[in-house]
Design a protein around this motif. Structure first.
Motif, PDB file in Angstrom:
ATOM      1  N   THR A 127       0.837  -1.126   0.031  1.00 41.81           N
ATOM      2  CA  THR A 127      -0.056  -0.245   0.068  1.00 41.81           C
ATOM      3  C   THR A 127       0.857   1.355  -0.166  1.00 41.81           C
ATOM      4  O   THR A 127       0.250   2.325   0.068  1.00 41.81           O
ATOM      5  CB  THR A 127      -1.060  -0.002   1.180  1.00 41.81           C
ATOM      6  N   THR A 128       2.376   1.066   0.067  1.00 43.26           N
ATOM      7  CA  THR A 128       2.921   2.408   0.079  1.00 43.26           C
ATOM      8  C   THR A 128       3.010   2.767  -1.700  1.00 43.26           C
ATOM      9  O   THR A 128       3.726   1.877  -2.135  1.00 43.26           O
ATOM     10  CB  THR A 128       4.299   2.256   0.529  1.00 43.26           C
ATOM     11  N   LEU A 133       4.607   8.245  -1.035  1.00 37.95           N
ATOM     12  CA  LEU A 133       4.797   7.870   0.346  1.00 37.95           C
ATOM     13  C   LEU A 133       6.286   7.632   0.556  1.00 37.95           C
ATOM     14  O   LEU A 133       6.901   7.958   1.498  1.00 37.95           O
ATOM     15  CB  LEU A 133       4.158   6.783   0.892  1.00 37.95           C
ATOM     16  N   ASP A 158       1.619  13.216   7.039  1.00 40.32           N
ATOM     17  CA  ASP A 158       0.625  12.297   6.826  1.00 40.32           C
ATOM     18  C   ASP A 158       1.098  11.016   6.144  1.00 40.32           C
ATOM     19  O   ASP A 158       2.004  11.025   5.114  1.00 40.32           O
ATOM     20  CB  ASP A 158      -0.647  13.058   6.099  1.00 40.32           C
ATOM     21  N   GLN A 210      -0.445   8.719   4.436  1.00 40.13           N
ATOM     22  CA  GLN A 210      -1.166   8.011   3.503  1.00 40.13           C
ATOM     23  C   GLN A 210      -0.751   8.028   2.049  1.00 40.13           C
ATOM     24  O   GLN A 210      -0.083   9.042   1.748  1.00 40.13           O
ATOM     25  CB  GLN A 210      -2.592   8.755   3.507  1.00 40.13           C
ATOM     26  N   PRO A 211      -0.814   6.945   1.511  1.00 37.46           N
ATOM     27  CA  PRO A 211      -0.688   7.107  -0.323  1.00 37.46           C
ATOM     28  C   PRO A 211      -1.754   7.711  -0.984  1.00 37.46           C
ATOM     29  O   PRO A 211      -2.757   8.079  -0.602  1.00 37.46           O
ATOM     30  CB  PRO A 211      -0.737   5.510  -0.475  1.00 37.46           C
ATOM     31  N   LYS A 212      -1.105   8.366  -1.991  1.00 36.45           N
ATOM     32  CA  LYS A 212      -2.395   9.324  -2.942  1.00 36.45           C
ATOM     33  C   LYS A 212      -2.729   8.098  -3.890  1.00 36.45           C
ATOM     34  O   LYS A 212      -3.752   8.515  -4.535  1.00 36.45           O
ATOM     35  CB  LYS A 212      -1.503  10.092  -3.520  1.00 36.45           C
ATOM     36  N   ARG A 271      -3.583   4.070  -5.277  1.00 42.36           N
ATOM     37  CA  ARG A 271      -3.657   2.650  -4.820  1.00 42.36           C
ATOM     38  C   ARG A 271      -4.336   1.943  -5.776  1.00 42.36           C
ATOM     39  O   ARG A 271      -5.147   2.244  -6.736  1.00 42.36           O
ATOM     40  CB  ARG A 271      -4.532   2.719  -3.565  1.00 42.36           C
ATOM     41  N   SER A 319      -6.388   9.424  -5.539  1.00 42.46           N
ATOM     42  CA  SER A 319      -7.337  10.277  -4.508  1.00 42.46           C
ATOM     43  C   SER A 319      -7.110  11.626  -4.207  1.00 42.46           C
ATOM     44  O   SER A 319      -7.964  12.322  -3.757  1.00 42.46           O
ATOM     45  CB  SER A 319      -7.436   9.405  -3.217  1.00 42.46           C
ATOM     46  N   SER A 320      -5.853  12.071  -4.744  1.00 39.19           N
ATOM     47  CA  SER A 320      -5.573  13.519  -4.731  1.00 39.19           C
ATOM     48  C   SER A 320      -6.701  14.153  -5.556  1.00 39.19           C
ATOM     49  O   SER A 320      -6.980  13.846  -6.704  1.00 39.19           O
ATOM     50  CB  SER A 320      -4.547  13.790  -4.917  1.00 39.19           C
TER      51      SER A 320
END
Ligand SMILES: Cc1cc2nc3c(=O)[nH]c(=O)nc-3n(C[C@H](O)[C@H](O)[C@H](O)COP(=O)(O)OP(=O)(O)OC[C@H]3O[C@@H](n4cnc5c(N)ncnc54)[C@H](O)[C@@H]3O)c2cc1C
Lengths: 252, 324
Positions: free
Chosen positions: A93-94, A98, A213, A215-217, A219, B148-149
């Motif tokens: 998930t990275t 990230l 943060d 979180q990845p952007k 996925r 998601s950005s």
């Protein structure tokens, strides 16, 4: 001088892959190898250290703790890199962004003069991390390097680009991403493997890095096999090949 | 409603055809999101390129012309692209996955706090929204990714999108006020060692003939006559480049160029996954190899088991006869 290099493991590109049940990753008995481009980055750091002396080399690996630690030791420390840093994170998930932020946080702690990263990882094939990192740091970059020379606090880097070879001069600190023709990675000598066991390897959690943060952007929501090609035919001779290309294929 | 910004690929003022494949991607995305697209031309002395892209359906063509942009250095280019994207409210920024696109786009993504998808081949609709399909593991798997950005950056695999055709409309050209930082750059262009060639561009050619390590130092004497007679671009395997028989920018594959011509010849190439990653979507594949067991024959439409030193000259002279 201090050099930070990448040490990422990837699943063996020659092994057969299967998609996991939720279709978001791969599964099964996956064999791992060191990402080829990271091997070139590591070799480049070792050669600079041998040539110029007084250079500390540090390998950074990001991933599951035991497995990634093993790759840092075997792939980087055993070859001659001085010490390792492992940041524990979930490889599935990275995303590249990230990873780049983790690198930036490690750069913040270590203050290297040069970051050498493989130009791409042969699993995700994104070819982003070095460039993302350079922008996060506000540093110059030379991507796809096939030749690198140090001249004081300048690097002269030749890059493989569309249409030929480009040469850039960069002042340190900077980011360079390694291409395959940069060098011939060495094998780890037996003595190196023994020594690697005693070299320092610091283990960090994501929380130690104080990212704004984590979180990845990007996925993965679905994985599939590419459309296959239908089996072709073996032609008898050149005559037959020309007939097929003119006839059914209509390309001559 | 979306706004897509396409960054044009050009070679010091000459438009590269792959820009039109990127425009095709932008058109698809705009259509799926009831939006529109603009094109940006960045460089110095590139007004001609801006003029050349005014008839492909863009709402506007932005011209960012500045002496410090003459050479495509990633830092300054990323700054002007991000500033322009912000100024026009673009929610997708895209460029072909050319060596410039790969170099510059990730830096644009950071500036826009955007996620980036590399080498996109398709836009797919999923229950979670629009996803970008992209090859992973040397093209052995396809991953659909969601960014998601709010702003998204995409490098486009040109071989996967048909170039748009010249339209009737005329997009207005807008001179952009985006400019690179004046502050002392810490990177300088030194030199460019170009591969001189009068042949079509590898990434754009409709016929590509690639040679492998098996040709040894006769690479040119075997491949050039074949390329001449077919009007083809010449490609090579990594091994042929590594061994010095062909220049680096001929390399086709996972780490070289990705091509999908109408006709692809693999001559004395074994067919390693990394090579297949760069050519397996070609329309018609011909393999000439003296070893019938090589994996290249598994993807070839027409395989000829023969010694290339004999078969290729014979092929060339027979095609010549046909055309005489
Ligand atoms: C990370 C990574 C990335 C890579 N990226 C790429 C890439 O982008 N592109 C790429 O191509 N490779 C790439 N490779 C290398 C790839 O794995 C193969 O090593 C390479 O493609 C082999 O090139 P080849 O087929 O020319 O050579 P070989 O595998 O040595 O094959 C030579 C072929 O020539 C045939 N042959 C010999 N003599 C004759 C003759 N007289 N007539 C007819 N046939 C003959 C032989 O039968 C054989 O099939 C990459 C590898 C790695 C690890």
């Amino acid at each position: 001088m201090k050099i930070l290099v990448s040490a990422k493991r990837v699943s063996d590109p020659n092994a057969k892959l299967s998609i996991s049940g939720d279709r978001r990753w791969i599964e099964g008995d996956v064999e791992y190898v060191m990402n080829y481009f990271c091997e070139n980055a590591i070799e480049c750091a070792l050669q600079l250290a041998e040539e110029h002396g007084d250079i500390e080399t540090i390998a950074l690996g990001i991933g599951e703790s035991d497995e990634t630690a093993r790759f840092i030791r075997q792939g980087a420390l055993a070859r001659g890199i001085d010490r390792g840093i492992l940041v524990v994170a979930d490889e599935q998930t990275t995303d590249s962004d990230l990873i780049a932020r983790i690198y930036a946080a490690v750069v913040e702690r270590e203050q290297p003069d040069l970051v050498l990263i493989g130009k791409q990882a042969v699993d995700g094939d994104s070819n982003q991390v070095g460039q993302l990192l350079a922008e996060y740091l506000g540093w110059p970059q030379a991507t796809f390097a096939s030749k690198l020379e140090r001249d004081g606090d300048q690097l002269v880097v030749t890059r493989e680009v569309d249409g030929g070879l480009e040469t850039l001069a960069l002042s340190l600190p900077c980011v360079v991403t390694a291409d395959l023709r940069l060098n011939e990675p060495r094998f780890a000598p037996l003595a190196g493997i023994m020594k690697a066991k005693k070299k320092p390897l610091e283990e960090l959690e994501l929380s130690d890095l104080e990212l704004d943060d984590a979180q990845p952007k990007v996925r993965i929501v679905h994985m599939s096999a590419p459309a296959g090609r239908k089996a072709g035919m073996i032609v008898k001779d050149v005559e037959d090949l020309i007939a097929k290309l003119r006839g059914e294929a209509r390309v001559l | 409603m979306s706004k897509v910004l396409v960054i044009a690929d050009h070679d010091h003022g000459v438009l590269k055809k792959l820009t039109l494949n990127t425009v095709a991607f932008a058109g698809h995305y705009a259509e799926k999101t009831a939006g529109s697209f603009d094109i940006a031309v960045i460089g110095h002395g590139v007004a001609g390129v801006a003029q050349a892209v005014t008839s492909y359906g863009a709402a506007a063509v932005h011209l960012v012309d500045h002496p410090d942009l003459a050479h495509p250095l990633a830092g300054p280019w990323a700054k002007v692209i991000a500033d322009l994207a912000t100024a026009i409210g673009a929610d997708v920024v895209c460029m072909s996955a050319s060596s410039i696109g790969k170099d510059v786009l990730p830096r644009v993504a950071v500036r826009l706090q955007a996620g980036m998808a590399s080498d996109v081949v398709e836009i797919v609709t999923t229950s979670e929204g629009l996803a970008f399909r992209r090859p992973m593991w040397a093209g052995n798997l396809m991953g659909d990714v969601i960014i998601s950005s709010p702003t998204k950056v995409v490098s486009v695999r040109s071989a996967a999108f048909d170039a748009v055709a010249l339209g009737a409309g005329s997009s207005p050209i807008v001179a952009s006020s985006a400019h690179p930082d004046a502050a002392g750059a810490r990177v300088h262009f030194v030199s460019f060692d170009g591969t001189a060639s009068s042949r079509p561009d590898l990434a754009e050619a409709s016929v590509v003939v690639s040679g492998g390590r098996g040709l040894k130092d006769r690479f040119n004497s075997v491949m050039e006559p074949l390329a001449d007679i077919l009007g083809a671009a010449i490609g090579a395997s990594r091994a042929a480049v590594d061994d010095g028989y062909a220049p680096n920018d001929y390399q086709v594959g996972q780490t070289g160029k990705v091509v999908a011509p109408q006709l692809y010849f693999a001559v004395a190439i074994s067919g390693a996954v990394q090579h297949l990653a760069g050519m397996k979507n070609s329309k018609v594949i011909v393999a000439i190899n003296k070893n019938a067991d090589e994996p290249i024959f598994k993807v070839a439409d027409y395989g000829l088991v023969a010694d290339a030193f004999v078969a290729v000259p014979e092929l060339v002279s027979k095609i010549k006869l046909l055309r005489a």
